[in-house]
Enzyme design. Structure first.
Site, PDB file in Angstrom:
ATOM      1  N   GLU A  47       0.443  29.910  31.628  1.00 38.70           N
ATOM      2  CA  GLU A  47       0.739  30.454  33.189  1.00 38.70           C
ATOM      3  C   GLU A  47       2.238  31.744  32.984  1.00 38.70           C
ATOM      4  O   GLU A  47       3.058  31.807  32.907  1.00 38.70           O
ATOM      5  CB  GLU A  47       1.695  29.548  33.167  1.00 38.70           C
ATOM      6  CG  GLU A  47       0.183  28.202  33.612  1.00 38.70           C
ATOM      7  CD  GLU A  47       0.297  27.676  32.469  1.00 38.70           C
ATOM      8  OE1 GLU A  47       0.491  26.190  33.095  1.00 38.70           O
ATOM      9  OE2 GLU A  47      -0.175  27.479  30.648  1.00 38.70           O
ATOM     10  N   ASN A  48       3.139  31.315  31.341  1.00 38.47           N
ATOM     11  CA  ASN A  48       4.254  32.103  31.763  1.00 38.47           C
ATOM     12  C   ASN A  48       4.058  34.040  31.345  1.00 38.47           C
ATOM     13  O   ASN A  48       5.245  33.911  31.074  1.00 38.47           O
ATOM     14  CB  ASN A  48       5.784  31.984  30.318  1.00 38.47           C
ATOM     15  CG  ASN A  48       4.684  31.806  29.382  1.00 38.47           C
ATOM     16  OD1 ASN A  48       2.967  31.613  28.611  1.00 38.47           O
ATOM     17  ND2 ASN A  48       5.358  32.237  27.836  1.00 38.47           N
TER      18      ASN A  48
END
Length: 209
Positions: A47-48
């Site tokens: 997700e980052n």
């Protein structure tokens, strides 16, 4: 005997198919990256903003700038790409991730998932959990079968705040592999020397044939 965390992660890696785009949650799921079959073209998404994560680094490979969503150092591959968090969540919300393997505190017999907070305890936030369970095609959970008090984490109903309702397809615990089906939880596979009676003794959820 029950599986340890690495054995659980290795079993979860068997859920992957060649060509899959995969998101791994924080905790035990991150270990799955160490067991991706060498002959598979699997792309791990974080997700980052990282697509194409490699396995955990050795001591001489550690790069503090390369981290997954759980802030663990990872390695990059020749196909790795980097992008903004908004682009990352667009991939998730757009249904482009084939499977997400997540940790959990509780799973109900109807596939409800609680994995983001315990009331009264300080947490950093839910992260991408709610987006993942809403936007990813298949959800597999890895967790210990019971909590530290010996209480079942496979429940009739979750007692903790939900991440999503009816979202879990399969659960892998230290005792075996379980599918969420009509009417309850089906035992698909048992860890070595774990009996059905062992599972029944620590399972609150309804077990069905």
């Amino acid at each position: 005997m029950p599986w340890d965390r690495n054995q659980m992660a290795e079993r979860a890696a068997a859920e992957l198919q060649d060509g899959f785009y995969v998101n791994l949650g924080i905790g035990i799921p991150t270990l799955v990256s160490n067991y991706v079959p060498a002959n598979y073209n699997i792309t791990l998404q974080s997700e980052n903003g990282m697509l194409g994560m490699g396995p955990f680094p050795t001591e001489d490979e550690v790069d503090p700038d390369l981290i997954n969503a759980g802030k663990q150092t990872v390695t990059e591959l020749s196909k790795t790409s980097y992008f903004s968090s908004s682009d990352s969540f667009a991939m998730i919300r757009g249904g482009h991730i084939d499977i997400s393997i997540l940790g959990a505190m509780e799973v109900s017999e109807t596939g409800d998932l609680a994995n983001w907070m315990i009331p009264g305890r300080l947490v950093k936030g839910m992260g991408g959990a709610m987006d993942l369970v809403a936007g990813v095609k298949r959800i597999v959970v890895i967790m210990d079968h019971a909590n530290r008090k010996g209480e079942s984490k496979l429940l009739r109903e979750c007692s903790l705040p939900l991440t999503g309702k009816g979202v879990v397809d399969r659960v892998i615990t230290n005792l075996g592999v379980f599918d969420v089906v009509e009417g309850g939880i089906r035992v698909l596979e048992r860890a070595p020397d774990v009996s059905l009676a062992d599972i029944e003794a620590v399972t609150e959820a309804t077990l069905v044939d």
